[in-house]
Write a protein that holds these residues in place. Structure first.
Motif, PDB file in Angstrom:
ATOM      1  N   MET A   1       6.249  -6.841   0.994  1.00  0.00           N
ATOM      2  CA  MET A   1       6.418  -5.505   0.377  1.00  0.00           C
ATOM      3  C   MET A   1       5.527  -4.469   1.090  1.00  0.00           C
ATOM      4  O   MET A   1       4.390  -4.764   1.431  1.00  0.00           O
ATOM      5  CB  MET A   1       6.032  -5.600  -1.114  1.00  0.00           C
ATOM      6  N   LEU A   2       6.097  -3.309   1.316  1.00  0.00           N
ATOM      7  CA  LEU A   2       5.341  -2.244   1.973  1.00  0.00           C
ATOM      8  C   LEU A   2       4.508  -1.488   0.932  1.00  0.00           C
ATOM      9  O   LEU A   2       5.054  -0.721   0.159  1.00  0.00           O
ATOM     10  CB  LEU A   2       6.309  -1.278   2.667  1.00  0.00           C
ATOM     11  N   ARG A   3       3.206  -1.726   0.904  1.00  0.00           N
ATOM     12  CA  ARG A   3       2.376  -1.111  -0.140  1.00  0.00           C
ATOM     13  C   ARG A   3       1.385  -0.079   0.406  1.00  0.00           C
ATOM     14  O   ARG A   3       1.062   0.880  -0.271  1.00  0.00           O
ATOM     15  CB  ARG A   3       1.569  -2.178  -0.897  1.00  0.00           C
ATOM     16  N   ASN A   4       0.886  -0.327   1.618  1.00  0.00           N
ATOM     17  CA  ASN A   4      -0.153   0.546   2.177  1.00  0.00           C
ATOM     18  C   ASN A   4       0.463   1.510   3.179  1.00  0.00           C
ATOM     19  O   ASN A   4       1.030   1.089   4.187  1.00  0.00           O
ATOM     20  CB  ASN A   4      -1.233  -0.307   2.849  1.00  0.00           C
ATOM     21  N   ILE A   5       0.307   2.788   2.844  1.00  0.00           N
ATOM     22  CA  ILE A   5       1.099   3.794   3.556  1.00  0.00           C
ATOM     23  C   ILE A   5       0.215   4.861   4.180  1.00  0.00           C
ATOM     24  O   ILE A   5      -0.755   5.321   3.561  1.00  0.00           O
ATOM     25  CB  ILE A   5       2.100   4.441   2.564  1.00  0.00           C
ATOM     26  N   VAL A   6       0.575   5.254   5.407  1.00  0.00           N
ATOM     27  CA  VAL A   6      -0.038   6.429   6.027  1.00  0.00           C
ATOM     28  C   VAL A   6       1.018   7.536   6.056  1.00  0.00           C
ATOM     29  O   VAL A   6       2.148   7.316   6.503  1.00  0.00           O
ATOM     30  CB  VAL A   6      -0.549   6.122   7.454  1.00  0.00           C
ATOM     31  N   ILE A  28      -1.474   5.254  -0.905  1.00  0.00           N
ATOM     32  CA  ILE A  28      -1.484   6.125   0.269  1.00  0.00           C
ATOM     33  C   ILE A  28      -2.885   6.008   0.868  1.00  0.00           C
ATOM     34  O   ILE A  28      -3.868   6.457   0.284  1.00  0.00           O
ATOM     35  CB  ILE A  28      -1.178   7.601  -0.099  1.00  0.00           C
ATOM     36  N   ARG A  29      -2.974   5.410   2.027  1.00  0.00           N
ATOM     37  CA  ARG A  29      -4.263   5.152   2.653  1.00  0.00           C
ATOM     38  C   ARG A  29      -4.848   6.413   3.281  1.00  0.00           C
ATOM     39  O   ARG A  29      -6.024   6.673   3.209  1.00  0.00           O
ATOM     40  CB  ARG A  29      -4.074   4.133   3.785  1.00  0.00           C
ATOM     41  N   GLN A  30      -3.964   7.172   3.933  1.00  0.00           N
ATOM     42  CA  GLN A  30      -4.445   8.249   4.791  1.00  0.00           C
ATOM     43  C   GLN A  30      -3.365   9.332   4.885  1.00  0.00           C
ATOM     44  O   GLN A  30      -2.167   9.030   4.868  1.00  0.00           O
ATOM     45  CB  GLN A  30      -4.701   7.669   6.189  1.00  0.00           C
ATOM     46  N   VAL A  31      -3.831  10.584   4.961  1.00  0.00           N
ATOM     47  CA  VAL A  31      -2.912  11.705   5.187  1.00  0.00           C
ATOM     48  C   VAL A  31      -3.333  12.392   6.478  1.00  0.00           C
ATOM     49  O   VAL A  31      -4.508  12.748   6.649  1.00  0.00           O
ATOM     50  CB  VAL A  31      -2.962  12.715   4.022  1.00  0.00           C
ATOM     51  N   PHE A  32      -2.374  12.561   7.387  1.00  0.00           N
ATOM     52  CA  PHE A  32      -2.648  13.307   8.611  1.00  0.00           C
ATOM     53  C   PHE A  32      -2.002  14.684   8.547  1.00  0.00           C
ATOM     54  O   PHE A  32      -0.858  14.842   8.117  1.00  0.00           O
ATOM     55  CB  PHE A  32      -2.090  12.568   9.842  1.00  0.00           C
ATOM     56  N   SER A  33      -2.757  15.692   8.967  1.00  0.00           N
ATOM     57  CA  SER A  33      -2.163  17.006   9.261  1.00  0.00           C
ATOM     58  C   SER A  33      -2.990  17.641  10.367  1.00  0.00           C
ATOM     59  O   SER A  33      -4.210  17.466  10.414  1.00  0.00           O
ATOM     60  CB  SER A  33      -2.163  17.899   8.019  1.00  0.00           C
ATOM     61  N   ARG A  34      -2.318  18.379  11.268  1.00  0.00           N
ATOM     62  CA  ARG A  34      -3.060  19.068  12.337  1.00  0.00           C
ATOM     63  C   ARG A  34      -4.057  20.057  11.763  1.00  0.00           C
ATOM     64  O   ARG A  34      -5.060  20.363  12.384  1.00  0.00           O
ATOM     65  CB  ARG A  34      -2.083  19.825  13.246  1.00  0.00           C
ATOM     66  N   THR A  35      -3.720  20.593  10.582  1.00  0.00           N
ATOM     67  CA  THR A  35      -4.628  21.546   9.936  1.00  0.00           C
ATOM     68  C   THR A  35      -5.499  20.766   8.959  1.00  0.00           C
ATOM     69  O   THR A  35      -5.010  20.225   7.962  1.00  0.00           O
ATOM     70  CB  THR A  35      -3.802  22.613   9.180  1.00  0.00           C
ATOM     71  N   ALA A  61      -1.816  -0.236   8.475  1.00  0.00           N
ATOM     72  CA  ALA A  61      -1.008   0.060   7.284  1.00  0.00           C
ATOM     73  C   ALA A  61       0.355  -0.642   7.416  1.00  0.00           C
ATOM     74  O   ALA A  61       0.739  -1.090   8.500  1.00  0.00           O
ATOM     75  CB  ALA A  61      -0.824   1.559   7.140  1.00  0.00           C
ATOM     76  N   ASP A  62       1.074  -0.747   6.281  1.00  0.00           N
ATOM     77  CA  ASP A  62       2.410  -1.365   6.321  1.00  0.00           C
ATOM     78  C   ASP A  62       3.475  -0.388   6.808  1.00  0.00           C
ATOM     79  O   ASP A  62       4.466  -0.771   7.421  1.00  0.00           O
ATOM     80  CB  ASP A  62       2.824  -1.830   4.915  1.00  0.00           C
ATOM     81  N   LEU A  63       3.267   0.895   6.479  1.00  0.00           N
ATOM     82  CA  LEU A  63       4.326   1.884   6.713  1.00  0.00           C
ATOM     83  C   LEU A  63       3.716   3.224   7.089  1.00  0.00           C
ATOM     84  O   LEU A  63       2.759   3.689   6.449  1.00  0.00           O
ATOM     85  CB  LEU A  63       5.170   2.024   5.422  1.00  0.00           C
ATOM     86  N   TYR A  64       4.280   3.848   8.105  1.00  0.00           N
ATOM     87  CA  TYR A  64       3.866   5.185   8.558  1.00  0.00           C
ATOM     88  C   TYR A  64       5.053   6.114   8.377  1.00  0.00           C
ATOM     89  O   TYR A  64       6.098   5.927   9.012  1.00  0.00           O
ATOM     90  CB  TYR A  64       3.438   5.133  10.038  1.00  0.00           C
ATOM     91  N   ILE A  65       4.898   7.086   7.506  1.00  0.00           N
ATOM     92  CA  ILE A  65       6.012   8.013   7.237  1.00  0.00           C
ATOM     93  C   ILE A  65       5.720   9.348   7.915  1.00  0.00           C
ATOM     94  O   ILE A  65       4.779  10.047   7.548  1.00  0.00           O
ATOM     95  CB  ILE A  65       6.206   8.232   5.720  1.00  0.00           C
TER      96      ILE A  65
END
Lengths: 262, 262
Positions: A1-6, A28-35, A61-65
């Protein structure tokens, strides 16, 4: 199961999707934004780490969206580290192949129009899935089913046809509302008067094929009203021409419908 | 107060309007339809008398509502006895003058699309009113307010502009749904996938002007997607041309919006 998400992105879709996932118990492990401040703001809401550097993206992570604008997706993919988890983008019109540098990849396309002003219910949003292998597809499918009632596995061609259909059903029908508003504005009439009609026209599609739901002077073949409307639009040749074109299309469909009924 | 009503017509509008009026305590005295069994059927539901002869219409009602197709209204008016009550028709695109042979007359135009399959809530339907005198107008207005929250007094020109706007917002947006359905059909994709998007696009207008709500490749100026879509529509020149026209219109609006924002 995909549980850990970036989550890569902090816009309308990333925000609404992130909230829905957290509510459903995903991490949700981590959030990326250029800002940086955008990354921090969303990360705080989702109880995640924030980063503004692609090089700092967590590798396990399991999944990168990737929930970015179409234009930003390509450069982001180029600069991302080669992670092991599944990498998906959320764009209706972009091919899956652009993710080919990753081991496991696919498409996770929530088929809805998002706005900042309005929270949507993800359970009612169709999610279109595509993947580079059967196992990845199965994993993405069960992940999508955790947040939506309607999950469709489809290939890039089908997805692009659905996206094209959406341009007519959503973008162009909204443009029809824009034209209606501009006609009313000239006579100081509030757009409010049209809202119940717009709502009912859309809700009719729930139980009636739009071909059957067609009403108005064109489908009735009401030449008097059509001529009257064309003369009312006389000052705007381009708009009058559009009215004529759409009227002719509806007339042709009406005539075909009659032939089929006979 | 207008309490005793003769309903002329037995179609979708007459049926839904009649039911609403009875629920609100109005007395439908009589239902007329050229087809006797239709008159009887609706009259029974509304606890009224039925007739299929205009000459038999009761002369002493307060209000006569002609809820017929545009084409049938004119001949019906010619053949009706000269009653004393207020006579109204319910057509958006017909002038009020055609009722000039009566003493008291006007327009009672419920601004909504009606279908047999779906009962509508009249309290949410705007009703557009016009009358041949101030007192008649006041009476019609308070009658309309008894069944709807939104009553607008407007002249024939305003009403016809509103009707023209509705052709775009309702009839032509429905045609956009028809096109979308036909695109999906070619690839055996169910129209169901579009329904949440159609619904959300319409509901957005409740709180956001359609100009601000515009999304899609045209407003983003996304040439790649637009060119791709045009090539996908290549087999249908007319449809490709329509796509181009609407895209250009949206691009122009987008450019104007940017200028205004600066």
């Amino acid at each position: 199961m995909l549980r850990n998400i970036v989550l890569i992105g902090s816009g309308k879709l990333a925000t609404q999707l992130g909230s829905s996932l957290v509510k459903k118990g995903f991490n949700i492990r981590q959030v990326f934004s250029r800002t940086h401040c955008n990354a921090e703001e969303l990360a705080e809401r989702l109880n995640a780490y924030a980063t503004d550097r692609l090089s700092e993206i967590q590798l396990d992570a399991d999944l990168y969206i990737i929930a970015l604008t179409d234009a930003a997706i390509e450069t982001t993919i180029e600069q991302m580290p080669k992670v092991n988890g599944i990498v998906v983008h959320t764009a209706g019109s972009l091919a899956m192949d652009m993710l080919g540098s990753f081991e496991n990849y696919g498409i996770f396309y929530p088929f809805q129009t998002f706005s900042k002003e309005r929270e949507v219910d993800f359970s009612e949003i169709p999610i279109l899935i595509e993947a580079n292998g059967e196992l990845v597809c199965k994993k993405l499918e069960s992940f999508a089913k955790a947040i939506s009632q309607t999950v469709m596995v489809c290939d890039s061609n089908q997805r692009q046809q659905i996206h094209l259909a959406a341009v007519f059903a959503c973008n162009f029908s909204n443009h029809m509302y824009v034209i209606a508003e501009s006609i009313l504005k000239k006579y100081d009439i509030s757009f409010d008067v049209l809202k119940p009609l717009i709502k009912e026209t859309a809700l009719k599609t729930e139980f009636l094929s739009p071909v059957k739901a067609q009403t108005g002077p064109a489908i009735r073949g009401d030449k008097n009203v059509i001529d009257k409307h064309l003369s009312m639009l006389g000052g705007d040749e381009e708009l009058a021409e559009l009215y004529s074109k759409l009227t002719q299309r509806i007339e042709v469909l009406g005539a075909r419908g009659k032939l089929l009924d006979e």
